[in-house]
Scaffold this active site. Structure first.
Site, PDB file in Angstrom:
ATOM      1  N   GLY A  45       0.736  -1.142  -0.001  1.00  0.00           N
ATOM      2  CA  GLY A  45      -0.085   0.102   0.065  1.00  0.00           C
ATOM      3  C   GLY A  45       0.600   1.358   0.060  1.00  0.00           C
ATOM      4  N   GLU A  99       3.749   4.160   6.123  1.00  0.00           N
ATOM      5  CA  GLU A  99       2.321   3.399   5.972  1.00  0.00           C
ATOM      6  C   GLU A  99       1.399   4.273   5.101  1.00  0.00           C
ATOM      7  OE1 GLU A  99       0.800   0.881   5.583  1.00  0.00           O
ATOM      8  OE2 GLU A  99       0.822  -0.560   7.402  1.00  0.00           O
ATOM      9  N   ASP A 103      -5.319   1.784  10.595  1.00  0.00           N
ATOM     10  CA  ASP A 103      -6.685   1.577  10.640  1.00  0.00           C
ATOM     11  C   ASP A 103      -6.907   1.062  12.138  1.00  0.00           C
ATOM     12  OD1 ASP A 103      -9.270   1.277  10.109  1.00  0.00           O
ATOM     13  OD2 ASP A 103      -8.958  -0.397   9.090  1.00  0.00           O
ATOM     14  N   VAL A 153     -11.608   3.681   1.995  1.00  0.00           N
ATOM     15  CA  VAL A 153     -10.915   4.593   0.954  1.00  0.00           C
ATOM     16  C   VAL A 153     -10.213   3.782  -0.050  1.00  0.00           C
ATOM     17  CG1 VAL A 153     -10.956   6.885   2.132  1.00  0.00           C
ATOM     18  CG2 VAL A 153      -9.004   5.222   2.207  1.00  0.00           C
TER      19      VAL A 153
END
Ligand code: IMP
Ligand code: MG
Length: 176
Positions: A45, A99, A103, A153
């Site tokens: 990510g 990162e 979350d 998202v």
């Protein structure tokens, strides 16, 4: 815009992302003067945020990439995450973890533990996005792009079941 079965709408524009990354880079450039930090980007990510952030870092520094593999340990009930791809000597280094998003905080918390155990002098977190309302563990994101509510998202490295990572802006799930 449709990804798989879900409709998404634009949420954070690439220009705004770039402005925040510039502000974060400025802070890091000041905080880490003469410290030769080691940036560790957590794949997949974070590939876009790492690329764009590092272009704005003017320090003498190193950057490396790791992956966190999720697998179910047959011996225990919970998910065990394993760090792969780390070749650098971490002992006494000033580490900055990059990162895409924090979350629940569980992934980054596990990473913090690993890097401290390897003898890092310091470990800080730079994350483009942080969902504080989703926190399951107490995490300080020292260099944070945007604090967002607990909504899903995609884009700018973030995926929905494998798709959407290549989008230059960030999209949110379209409200019903
Ligand atoms: P955590 O361990 O719950 O903090 O999870 C962090 C990881 O979950 C991130 O590195 C992402 O890969 C993924 N993730 C969390 N929220 C989202 C989201 O809204 N969109 C896409 N991926 C997400
Ligand atoms: Mg991730």
């Amino acid at each position: 815009m449709k990804i798989h079965d879900k409709e998404f709408v634009k949420y954070i524009d690439q220009k705004k992302i770039n402005q925040r990354l510039a502000a974060i880079a400025k802070e890091i450039n000041e905080d880490y003067k003469d410290r030769n930090p080691l940036f560790i980007a957590i794949l997949n990510g974070s590939f876009m945020v790492a690329g764009d952030l590092m272009k704005k870092i003017n320090l003498s520094c190193e950057i490396s990439f790791v992956k966190v593999s999720s697998y179910t340990d047959m011996e225990s009930t919970g998910d065990v995450k394993k760090l792969i791809g780390l070749n650098e000597n971490i002992f006494s280094r000033d580490v900055i973890l990059i990162e895409d998003i924090v979350d629940s905080g569980k992934t980054i918390n596990k990473m913090l533990g690993e890097f401290k155990a390897l003898g890092a002098k310091s470990v800080e977190i730079a994350a483009l996005l942080h969902k504080p309302e989703s926190a399951k563990v107490d995490i300080t994101v020292k260099y944070c792009g945007f604090e967002i509510p607990s909504l899903f998202v995609v884009g700018y490295g973030l995926d929905y079941n494998g798709l959407g990572r290549n989008l230059p802006d960030i999209y949110q799930l379209k409200p019903e």
